[in-house]
Design an enzyme around this catalytic site. Structure first.
Site, PDB file in Angstrom:
ATOM      1  N   ALA A 159       0.841  -1.211   0.000  1.00  0.00           N
ATOM      2  CA  ALA A 159       0.000   0.000   0.000  1.00  0.00           C
ATOM      3  C   ALA A 159       0.867   1.249   0.000  1.00  0.00           C
ATOM      4  CB  ALA A 159      -0.914   0.000   1.232  1.00  0.00           C
ATOM      5  N   GLU A 193       2.992   1.851  -4.258  1.00  0.00           N
ATOM      6  CA  GLU A 193       2.424   2.023  -5.601  1.00  0.00           C
ATOM      7  C   GLU A 193       1.854   3.433  -5.797  1.00  0.00           C
ATOM      8  OE1 GLU A 193       2.534  -0.078  -8.034  1.00  0.00           O
ATOM      9  OE2 GLU A 193       0.864   0.339  -9.382  1.00  0.00           O
ATOM     10  N   SER A 246       2.323   6.106  -3.965  1.00  0.00           N
ATOM     11  CA  SER A 246       3.337   7.151  -3.767  1.00  0.00           C
ATOM     12  C   SER A 246       4.161   7.317  -5.042  1.00  0.00           C
ATOM     13  CB  SER A 246       4.293   6.793  -2.634  1.00  0.00           C
ATOM     14  OG  SER A 246       3.586   6.590  -1.454  1.00  0.00           O
ATOM     15  N   CYS A 265      -6.406   6.535   4.117  1.00  0.00           N
ATOM     16  CA  CYS A 265      -5.000   6.113   4.119  1.00  0.00           C
ATOM     17  C   CYS A 265      -4.285   6.393   5.440  1.00  0.00           C
ATOM     18  CB  CYS A 265      -4.273   6.808   2.976  1.00  0.00           C
ATOM     19  SG  CYS A 265      -2.561   6.307   2.885  1.00  0.00           S
ATOM     20  N   GLU A 291       6.722  12.730   1.922  1.00  0.00           N
ATOM     21  CA  GLU A 291       7.499  12.170   0.814  1.00  0.00           C
ATOM     22  C   GLU A 291       7.282  13.007  -0.451  1.00  0.00           C
ATOM     23  OE1 GLU A 291       6.602   7.977   0.838  1.00  0.00           O
ATOM     24  OE2 GLU A 291       7.479   7.733  -1.147  1.00  0.00           O
TER      25      GLU A 291
HETATM   26  C1  HEM Z   1       0.344   9.256  -2.523  1.00  0.00           C
HETATM   27  C2  HEM Z   1       0.397   8.200  -1.771  1.00  0.00           C
HETATM   28  C3  HEM Z   1      -0.777   7.392  -1.304  1.00  0.00           C
HETATM   29  C4  HEM Z   1      -2.079   7.390  -1.748  1.00  0.00           C
HETATM   30  C5  HEM Z   1      -2.708   8.232  -2.858  1.00  0.00           C
HETATM   31  C6  HEM Z   1      -2.792   6.411  -0.950  1.00  0.00           C
HETATM   32  C7  HEM Z   1      -4.130   6.122  -1.080  1.00  0.00           C
HETATM   33  C8  HEM Z   1      -4.842   5.303  -0.242  1.00  0.00           C
HETATM   34  C9  HEM Z   1      -6.273   5.102  -0.304  1.00  0.00           C
HETATM   35  C10 HEM Z   1      -7.206   5.737  -1.303  1.00  0.00           C
HETATM   36  C11 HEM Z   1      -6.601   4.243   0.691  1.00  0.00           C
HETATM   37  C12 HEM Z   1      -8.013   3.734   1.020  1.00  0.00           C
HETATM   38  C13 HEM Z   1      -8.367   2.517   0.240  1.00  0.00           C
HETATM   39  C14 HEM Z   1      -9.808   2.127   0.421  1.00  0.00           C
HETATM   40  O1  HEM Z   1     -10.574   2.853   1.076  1.00  0.00           O
HETATM   41  O2  HEM Z   1     -10.198   1.100  -0.126  1.00  0.00           O
HETATM   42  C15 HEM Z   1      -5.385   3.868   1.366  1.00  0.00           C
HETATM   43  C16 HEM Z   1      -5.320   2.998   2.431  1.00  0.00           C
HETATM   44  C17 HEM Z   1      -4.145   2.591   2.998  1.00  0.00           C
HETATM   45  N1  HEM Z   1      -2.892   3.105   2.753  1.00  0.00           N
HETATM   46 FE1  HEM Z   1      -2.401   4.550   1.436  1.00  0.00          FE
HETATM   47  N2  HEM Z   1      -1.917   5.837  -0.065  1.00  0.00           N
HETATM   48  C18 HEM Z   1      -0.683   6.420  -0.231  1.00  0.00           C
HETATM   49  C19 HEM Z   1       0.474   6.141   0.494  1.00  0.00           C
HETATM   50  C20 HEM Z   1       0.564   5.250   1.515  1.00  0.00           C
HETATM   51  C21 HEM Z   1       1.743   4.993   2.310  1.00  0.00           C
HETATM   52  C22 HEM Z   1       3.078   5.723   2.145  1.00  0.00           C
HETATM   53  C23 HEM Z   1       1.426   3.981   3.181  1.00  0.00           C
HETATM   54  C24 HEM Z   1       2.262   3.286   4.230  1.00  0.00           C
HETATM   55  C25 HEM Z   1       3.539   3.242   4.296  1.00  0.00           C
HETATM   56  C26 HEM Z   1       0.044   3.627   2.950  1.00  0.00           C
HETATM   57  C27 HEM Z   1      -0.644   2.643   3.628  1.00  0.00           C
HETATM   58  C28 HEM Z   1      -1.994   2.430   3.541  1.00  0.00           C
HETATM   59  C29 HEM Z   1      -2.695   1.424   4.328  1.00  0.00           C
HETATM   60  C30 HEM Z   1      -2.076   0.447   5.322  1.00  0.00           C
HETATM   61  C31 HEM Z   1      -4.050   1.533   3.987  1.00  0.00           C
HETATM   62  C32 HEM Z   1      -5.200   0.718   4.566  1.00  0.00           C
HETATM   63  C33 HEM Z   1      -5.836   1.513   5.690  1.00  0.00           C
HETATM   64  C34 HEM Z   1      -7.050   0.840   6.272  1.00  0.00           C
HETATM   65  O3  HEM Z   1      -7.587  -0.101   5.684  1.00  0.00           O
HETATM   66  O4  HEM Z   1      -7.479   1.276   7.371  1.00  0.00           O
HETATM   67  N3  HEM Z   1      -0.446   4.413   1.939  1.00  0.00           N
HETATM   68  N4  HEM Z   1      -4.326   4.537   0.795  1.00  0.00           N
END
Ligand code: HEM
Length: 404
Positions: free
Chosen positions: A247, A250, A252, A357, A366
């Site tokens: 997560a 990709e 980022s 997120c 970042e």
């Molecule tokens: C530009 C960068 C990023 C974007 C646009 C992004 C976007 C998202 C989105 C849209 C979700 C929600 C997915 C859903 O509701 O089905 C999500 C969840 C999540 N993201 Fe990101 N993400 C980014 C970077 C990161 C980074 C750097 C990390 C960790 C190192 C991360 C870890 C997670 C995790 C663990 C979830 C699941 C949260 C949950 O289910 O409570 N993401 N992300």
């Protein structure tokens, strides 16, 4: 069966879905969507900002379809896919309460804004070192040579993955990511499942090393939750490591890739960024809004639920259009313009509701560090070639060749 109004795999939507989103927002804000791909169930596609925001916060839409339907109603999981499915079944991303909250709370302290703020200097150094290594006077693929390695290294740092193992980690994670998109082949699933097994074994060894010698990172926190009071099972611990890599990298990487392309096509906005006339947090919010690396967040209706004037039946899939919502003119006037002067705080690129997120504070730092650095170091964005990455959930580039 409702009439299909959105074909996510149609060539024109793969190239540029935004004109279709604009039409759907006006004519069918909750539109039935399907594609002739095995295993690809039809879904309701939601395109207005108000509906996407409300739906993601509505607990009638959840993730655990298996709790809802008898096993025989679900498509059988082929044997070669099972290791992958077993691993992701532990991810908080695919859990509803109460498991979701338990898993999320364990990792939350590491991702809190104050905790990640301390990582800014290390991220700046990492990004600067990678830019230094780009060969000047040549054409460089910024996706493969910069955006992905940087994004994977930032999460690897968080997890305490030794530097020498990073190239291996990058290959494993990319293979797993390819196996999890809506568009996937037997071959990509088989390879992804094999890599998932290998990566789990890798983290099992790394966990043992951290048990002997803790370093105060995310992995130690998860190990403590596992060992001291059993709040996490061993499988949950290992699959959480893979979730953060998956997560965390990709979207980022694609924010950097899509963002560079968007800036190359918007000279006025790029000039303002180069001249330091835009505060970086505002610039990043607008780049997130404009490029929306994750385009769709999927849920299942856990009960019959009305949304945006459409009755969604229990068990049906709903795709919340983050990219579509981020171009809704009701919230963002002149939405197809990259405009650093606008108020983009309500952008939904990080989702909304309980799954929003967890890595957003880290992702923001970042992106701020990266775009500030690239504005200084690559003042001219001269695109030599580009190739789109095929995917329904993440919209991005397979390569972006810049003349340096
Ligand atoms: C530009 C960068 C990023 C974007 C646009 C992004 C976007 C998202 C989105 C849209 C979700 C929600 C997915 C859903 O509701 O089905 C999500 C969840 C999540 N993201 Fe990101 N993400 C980014 C970077 C990161 C980074 C750097 C990390 C960790 C190192 C991360 C870890 C997670 C995790 C663990 C979830 C699941 C949260 C949950 O289910 O409570 N993401 N992300």
């Amino acid at each position: 069966m409702p009439v299909t109004l959105f074909h996510p795999l149609a060539a024109e939507n793969r190239a540029d879905p935004y004109p279709t989103y604009a039409r759907l927002r006006e004519t069918a804000p909750v539109a039935w969507s399907s594609a002739p791909v095995p295993g690809f169930w039809g879904f309701w596609f939601v395109s207005r900002h108000a509906d996407v925001s409300a739906g993601l916060k509505d607990n009638r839409f959840g993730r655990e379809i298996a709790r809802l339907l008898p096993p025989e109603a679900l498509p059988p999981v082929p044997a070669h896919e099972r290791p992958l499915m077993a691993m992701i079944s532990h991810w908080m991303l695919f859990k509803d309460p109460p498991d979701h909250g338990r898993l999320r709370r364990l990792a939350a302290p590491v991702f809190a804004p104050r905790a990640v703020a301390g990582q800014r200097p290390a991220i700046e150094r990492l990004a600067a070192r990678m830019v230094d290594q780009l060969p000047a006077g040549t054409v460089v693929d910024m996706v493969g040579e910069f955006a992905y390695p940087l994004a994977i290294d930032v999460v690897s740092d968080l997890l305490g993955v030794p530097e020498g193992d990073r190239p291996l980690i990058r290959d494993w994670v990319r293979a797993i990511t390819a196996a999890l998109d809506v568009i996937r082949t037997e071959e990509s699933i088989r390879i992804g499942a094999e890599r998932a097994v290998e990566l789990s074994a890798y983290f099992a060894d790394l966990v043992e090393m951290h048990r002997r010698q803790p370093r105060g990172d995310l992995l130690d926190l998860l190990i403590e939750a596992r060992d001291q009071d059993g709040r996490l099972s061993e499988e949950e611990l290992l699959s959480a490591c893979i979730l953060f890599l998956f997560a965390g990298h990709e979207a980022s990487a694609q924010l950097v890739a899509n963002g560079l392309l968007a800036l190359s096509e918007a000279p006025e906005a790029h000039a303002r960024l180069r001249a330091g006339q835009v505060e970086m947090p505002l610039a990043v919010a607008e780049l997130l809004r404009f490029t929306s690396p994750q385009q769709i967040a999927f849920r299942y209706a856990l009960e019959d639920a009305e949304l945006g004037g459409t009755m969604i039946r229990k068990g049906q899939t709903v795709g919340f259009g983050l990219g579509a919502a981020n171009r809704d003119p009701r919230v963002f006037p002149d939405p197809d313009r990259l405009d650093f002067g606008r108020e983009a705080a309500r952008q939904l690129a990080f989702g909304a509701g309980i799954h929003s997120c967890i890595g957003a504070p880290l992702a923001r730092i970042e992106a701020e560090a990266t775009f500030a650095l690239l504005a200084r170091r690559l003042p001219r964005l001269d695109v030599a070639a580009l190739e789109r990455q095929d995917g329904v959930i993440v919209r991005g580039l397979a390569r972006l060749d810049l003349r340096l």
